[in-house]
Design a protein around this motif. Structure first.
Motif, PDB file in Angstrom:
ATOM      1  N   UNK A 101      37.194 -12.630 -26.639  1.00 19.77           N
ATOM      2  CA  UNK A 101      36.441 -12.921 -25.418  1.00 19.77           C
ATOM      3  C   UNK A 101      35.587 -11.707 -25.081  1.00 19.77           C
ATOM      4  N   UNK A 102      34.283 -11.914 -24.979  1.00 15.56           N
ATOM      5  CA  UNK A 102      33.354 -10.786 -24.862  1.00 15.56           C
ATOM      6  C   UNK A 102      33.459 -10.085 -23.521  1.00 15.56           C
ATOM      7  N   UNK A 103      33.876 -10.776 -22.468  1.00  9.95           N
ATOM      8  CA  UNK A 103      33.954 -10.132 -21.157  1.00  9.95           C
ATOM      9  C   UNK A 103      35.036  -9.054 -21.113  1.00  9.95           C
TER      10      UNK A 103
ATOM     11  N   UNK B 292      35.495 -14.859 -14.903  1.00  8.65           N
ATOM     12  CA  UNK B 292      35.078 -14.176 -16.130  1.00  8.65           C
ATOM     13  C   UNK B 292      36.205 -13.334 -16.737  1.00  8.65           C
ATOM     14  N   UNK B 293      37.334 -13.198 -16.044  1.00  6.04           N
ATOM     15  CA  UNK B 293      38.447 -12.416 -16.571  1.00  6.04           C
ATOM     16  C   UNK B 293      39.106 -13.202 -17.695  1.00  6.04           C
TER      17      UNK B 293
ATOM     18  N   UNK C   8      45.497  -9.937 -14.391  1.00  2.61           N
ATOM     19  CA  UNK C   8      44.564  -9.121 -15.166  1.00  2.61           C
ATOM     20  C   UNK C   8      43.584  -8.323 -14.342  1.00  2.61           C
ATOM     21  N   UNK C   9      43.543  -8.567 -13.016  1.00  2.88           N
ATOM     22  CA  UNK C   9      42.614  -7.807 -12.177  1.00  2.88           C
ATOM     23  C   UNK C   9      42.907  -6.317 -12.261  1.00  2.88           C
ATOM     24  N   UNK C  10      44.188  -5.942 -12.279  1.00  3.05           N
ATOM     25  CA  UNK C  10      44.580  -4.529 -12.338  1.00  3.05           C
ATOM     26  C   UNK C  10      45.005  -4.105 -13.731  1.00  3.05           C
ATOM     27  N   UNK C  11      44.871  -4.987 -14.717  1.00  2.00           N
ATOM     28  CA  UNK C  11      45.365  -4.688 -16.057  1.00  2.00           C
ATOM     29  C   UNK C  11      44.246  -4.431 -17.048  1.00  2.00           C
ATOM     30  N   UNK C  12      43.016  -4.244 -16.577  1.00  2.51           N
ATOM     31  CA  UNK C  12      41.863  -3.909 -17.403  1.00  2.51           C
ATOM     32  C   UNK C  12      41.555  -5.006 -18.411  1.00  2.51           C
ATOM     33  N   UNK C  13      41.883  -6.270 -18.052  1.00  2.00           N
ATOM     34  CA  UNK C  13      41.488  -7.373 -18.916  1.00  2.00           C
ATOM     35  C   UNK C  13      39.965  -7.502 -18.940  1.00  2.00           C
ATOM     36  N   UNK C  14      39.340  -7.305 -17.802  1.00  2.00           N
ATOM     37  CA  UNK C  14      37.889  -7.213 -17.707  1.00  2.00           C
ATOM     38  C   UNK C  14      37.591  -5.828 -17.151  1.00  2.00           C
ATOM     39  N   UNK C  15      37.167  -4.848 -17.986  1.00  2.00           N
ATOM     40  CA  UNK C  15      37.088  -3.441 -17.549  1.00  2.00           C
ATOM     41  C   UNK C  15      36.244  -3.223 -16.309  1.00  2.00           C
ATOM     42  N   UNK C  16      35.128  -3.920 -16.196  1.00  2.00           N
ATOM     43  CA  UNK C  16      34.228  -3.677 -15.066  1.00  2.00           C
ATOM     44  C   UNK C  16      34.838  -4.169 -13.760  1.00  2.00           C
TER      45      UNK C  16
ATOM     46  N   UNK D 116      44.606 -14.423 -14.586  1.00  2.00           N
ATOM     47  CA  UNK D 116      43.469 -13.658 -14.068  1.00  2.00           C
ATOM     48  C   UNK D 116      43.883 -12.769 -12.897  1.00  2.00           C
ATOM     49  N   UNK D 117      44.773 -13.274 -12.041  1.00  2.00           N
ATOM     50  CA  UNK D 117      45.259 -12.446 -10.929  1.00  2.00           C
ATOM     51  C   UNK D 117      45.981 -11.220 -11.474  1.00  2.00           C
TER      52      UNK D 117
END
Length: 949
Positions: free
Chosen positions: A518-520, A940-941, A823-831, A820-821
């Motif tokens: 996943x590119x995001x 997007x996560x 992953x918000x603090x787990x750097x799943x989507x770095x930005x 996704x919840x």
């Protein structure tokens, strides 16, 4: 290393592991299944070498009694532990700035350029001499009847040969002209367009006039060629004289050109046997929503003996091969001007060669077949293209015709007219076919390098898919370690879409394994390279590994602002929210698009088997699957379990397992007790620090997300328990069962006591309910389906399937939201995580200084501003000000005339009315059905859905 990956080993009792290092140093370790986990350590011996000492201190074992170790020994042990953890942390940090392997020098292939280029050719006019003929060019053009000067004005499109910059003598367009006859066709002539030297990036239109001539020697027909059979049979006429010219215009464009909408696509005449040995690219077709609204009819002919026909409309989308998708409206009794007001949706793809057919029937019941009143044929290419969300195209009246094209019967009575609104909407599926590449937010480079450890040296090929783009790499025959060393570059319009790299068997089309990224979840410009295991599910539902694939992904953003702007927009086009379809209609449209692409890839050169296409797009996920439901439940269980482990971390902070950690925690608690205003900042900073602790390992976790998860794929959240854990769980379950039985016994006694009291009341209530049900019972409508048990059973099965499908989708969405919840603090989507961490730290700083700021502001306002105000304005001035304000409010009407007051009030009212009208005309954000920007960013996560086989 997992025991199940060790072949020919009895892992149930004892396992010996031998590790050979430098200078033939051998480390031999023995493990048993019943023994607890131990730490083995390498210590230097008297000879200067290293030896394995162990079993050492057991993990999780109780600490030595207090006083058995000196404080210096404990301190030394903590120092060593901190050094080990610090070294591990620094190793992970150093990975961030370094690429795992240096990027090899490979030629880059831009896939968008390869798939979008197309050669267009237009037949303008052909001329012959003497007599008449019914010419048609090739097997796809229309036939012009009884003319020697036919004007076709048709556009055909051909795929530009891949990997070419300039066309050569092998790239030519050939025309075969025939005279259409009832039985066999007559050959009129042959022409060839030589495009040697034409640049494939040129947009120049070229018009040429070619003289017709006989077939070349290398194309002489055999006896079984139907198009030339007539001249073979009539050999006594001799060789036919060929005269005439044909005017052709050709140019080079791409699949987004307007001419591509109505262009014909010739079928493959001679498949290239060497096509599978080269690199080939494909693209999803530009698809459109075909919406048909059947409004009403007028002056419908009466085919019955009563007041009118019982008309209904059958709406069909006819494919070129004759297959059709149809819907039917309800019928209206005895109506000459019926109103149906029904809407139906179809999906079509460029070039639009399908036809919309509406047939009006007179319903005669189940006793006889329905009579055709009339029909309307509308080519899809002639429909109006709808753009935007404001105004829909106008509806039109169409005259009903019979099969012969007449609008009235033998008595001269008109069949009638129907009003419909039919249009195309390509924007509805823009996220499927890519749309305008100018909206791309970045470029993705995919390096497919090599596969290793392929058992049995199979014949393999690789498919790469991202967005609407497909790439098929050359076949590698009988190689255990095939190498492709290919770099592909794709434009990315939606960063949350995954890129899939699959390895397949050439002969059977069986999936050997795939990698999905996943590119995001990737950093800007960072190269993610690894040897990914190729995993599949066998027929027994067990995950097996078929080797490894070495590949790399690099996602380079166009600009941070472009990416942020795309993140603020919904993942789906806005029409999915403003002009929504039902859930079942959306699934049917997506499935239709997948079916179109599957057919086109199967008919391509080289042919892509349906099993390959469906494996790349996870086509089976659109079906009812118990495995998918179990996987969604396992995903939710894993997230909840991981969140509950936060309590274990809190227990560790207070357990004195690590003296410095517990001492520091208690110090913080003391500070918070004496400074309560630091409680909220401490909470926010703790969450931010916990997230930052996961920052160094995000590179490795991004690579792990590309590999299918063994346990989620079989519906398990975690690996199964060991024998000892099973025994403990069994004992706990036995104890819980005993307590439950005791509770049941007590409840049974209580239940017996209350049963007698409720029995009479229940009997009375039952009688009342039966009487009410009998009074409210409705008479069933007699239908043909009530006589057909199979039709009734089929309807029930469809309802059950729809319910299971809805439950499957809801579970998948719920699992995705939980992931996704987390992953918000787990750097799943770095930005996203970086923004959240910065926000938490900023809020903590605000909370720290908010008390001081409030105290300062209060002191300034009350201590300085108020004193200054009363120093300037005396109490006497305030009294006189209040006096004049009161007198002005109670003034005499003559001071300010009523007419003037009325004019002022009227002007104010007009201004308010104008403001309210402007507010009504302006789009209201409160009624906007599109998701808000934070929700768009949230979706997007990445989730674990892409890791399920």
């Amino acid at each position: 290393m997992k025991l199940r990956d060790v072949s020919e080993a009895d892992a149930t009792a004892r396992l010996r592991l031998t590790v050979t290092g430098k200078h033939d140093k051998v480390l031999s370790l023995t493990f048993t299944n019943s023994a607890p986990a131990f730490d083995w350590k390498l210590e230097r011996d008297l000879d200067g070498g290293r030896r394995a000492t162990g079993p050492g201190k057991r993990r999780g074992a109780a600490k030595k009694a207090k006083g058995s170790e000196t404080f210096g020994e404990q301190l030394e042990e903590y120092k060593q532990e901190l050094k080990t953890r610090a070294k591990s942390f620094m190793d992970e940090v150093l990975k961030l700035g370094a690429k795992p392997r240096p990027a090899p020098r490979l030629p880059t292939i831009d896939v968008e350029d390869e798939v979008s280029r197309a050669l267009f050719a237009t037949d303008v006019i052909a001329m012959d001499s003497g007599g008449t003929s019914d010419p048609f060019a090739s097997s796809t053009s229309k036939t012009e009847w009884k003319t020697l000067n036919p004007v076709w004005d048709e556009v055909f499109t051909f795929r530009v040969p891949p990997n070419k910059i300039t066309l050569d003598e092998t790239d030519a367009v050939e025309l075969h002209l025939f005279d259409r006859d009832v039985a066999l066709n007559d050959f009129i002539g042959y022409a060839k367009i030589d495009m040697t030297g034409t640049k494939v990036y040129s947009t120049k239109r070229t018009k040429v006039t070619l003289k017709l001539k006989g077939l070349p020697l290398d194309q002489r027909p055999d006896m079984f060629d139907v198009n030339h059979l007539k001249e073979k049979l009539m050999f006594w006429e001799g060789e036919r004289q060929i005269t005439g010219e044909v005017e052709i215009e050709y140019w080079l464009g791409n699949r987004h050109d307007e001419d591509y909408r109505v262009a014909g696509v010739p079928l493959l005449r001679h498949p290239d046997p060497l096509a599978s040995k080269t690199l080939n690219h494909f693209c999803d077709p530009v698809s459109a929503l075909v919406r048909v609204e059947v409004h009403r009819g007028r002056n419908i002919i009466n085919l019955d003996d009563d007041d009118g026909s019982d008309p209904y409309v059958q709406v069909s989308l006819i494919q070129p091969d004759g297959s059709a998708e149809s819907f039917r409206t309800h019928y209206i009794d005895d109506a000459t001007d019926p109103e149906w007001n029904c809407t139906y949706n179809f999906i079509a793809a460029k070039p639009y060669s399908t036809e919309l057919v509406l047939r009006v029937y007179d319903y005669d019941g189940v006793t006889s077949s329905d009579d055709l009143i009339g029909l309307v044929r509308v080519p899809i290419a002639d429909l109006e293209m709808h753009k935007g969300v404001s105004k829909l195209p106008n509806s039109k009246w169409y005259t009903l015709l019979d099969e012969e094209g007449k609008d009235c019967n033998t008595e001269g009575t008109k069949y009638g007219d129907i009003e419909i609104r039919a249009y195309l909407d390509e924007e509805y599926f823009e996220h499927l076919h890519g749309g305008d590449t100018k909206k791309a937010v970045g470029k993705l480079s995919v390096d497919v390098l090599e596969a290793t450890f392929m058992e049995g040296a199979p014949n393999t090929f690789v498919m790469v898919k991202t967005g609407p783009y497909w790439s098929r790499l050359p076949d590698m025959n009988a190689q255990a370690n095939p190498q492709w060393n290919t770099r592909l570059r794709y434009p990315i319009m939606e960063p949350s879409e995954p890129v899939t790299v699959g390895v397949f068997d050439t002969y059977s089309g069986a999936l050997l394994g795939k990698v999905r990224c996943v590119l995001s979840g990737l950093d800007d410009g960072m190269r993610y390279e690894d040897e990914f295991p190729l995993k599949t599910l066998n027929s027994s539902g067990v995950v097996v590994t078929n080797g490894t694939l070495r590949c790399a992904f690099t996602f380079k953003h166009k600009s941070p602002t472009a990416l942020a702007a795309r993140y603020m927009q919904p993942v789906l086009p806005e029409k999915w929210f403003i002009q929504p379809l039902s859930e079942s209609e959306q699934r049917r449209m997506l499935r239709g698009h997948s079916a179109i692409m599957t057919r086109r890839l199967y008919n391509s050169n080289p042919s892509i088997p349906e099993s390959v296409t469906k494996a790349m797009i996870d086509f089976s996920k659109q079906d009812v699957s118990i495995k998918s439901i179990k996987a969604s439940i396992a995903r939710m269980e894993r997230v909840v379990t991981n969140l509950s482990s936060m309590g274990d971390g809190l227990s560790y902070l207070l357990s004195w397992e690590s003296i410095p950690v517990t001492a520091f925690t208690q110090l913080i608690m003391v500070v918070v007790i004496h400074h309560p205003n630091l409680f909220m900042p401490m909470i926010l900073l703790s969450i931010a620090c916990a997230s930052l602790a996961r920052f160094p390992s995000r590179y490795r976790r991004a690579l792990d997300r590309c590999v299918p998860d063994d346990w989620l794929s079989v519906g398990l959240a975690f690996p199964p328990d060991s024998e000892e854990e099973k025994e403990k769980k069994k004992q706990a379950e036995a104890e819980a069962k005993r307590k439950l039985e005791e509770a049941k016994r007590i409840a049974a006694e209580e239940k017996k006591r209350l049963a007698a009291e409720k029995k009479a009341a229940a009997k009375e209530a039952k009688a009342e309910a039966a009487a009410e049900a009998a009074a409210n019972k409705k008479s069933e409508i007699f239908t043909f389906e009530s006589l057909n048990p199979l039709a009734s059973l089929q309807k029930q099965m469809e309802e059950i399937t729809a319910m299971i499908t809805d439950a499957q989708i809801v579970l998948d969405q719920a699992a995705g939201i939980l992931e996704r919840v987390a992953g918000i603090l787990d750097w799943e989507e770095p930005r996203v995580t970086a923004l959240v961490v910065v926000t938490l730290i900023g809020l903590a700083v605000v909370f720290i200084f908010i008390e001081a700021v409030a105290r300062f502001v209060t002191r300034i306002v009350l201590g300085v501003v108020m004193k200054t105000f009363f120093a300037i304005v005396s109490p006497k001035t305030i009294k006189w000000g209040l006096t004049f304000a009161t007198l002005f409010a109670l003034r005499h009407p003559a001071i300010l005339p009523d007419a003037a007051t009325a004019a002022i009030e009227e002007e104010k009212a007009l201004r308010r009315a104008a403001a309210e009208a402007a507010a009504e005309r302006a789009p209201s954000s409160a009624l906007d059905p599109r998701p808000i920007a934070p929700v768009n960013v949230f979706y997007r996560i990445p989730t674990q859905a892409t890791r399920i086989l």
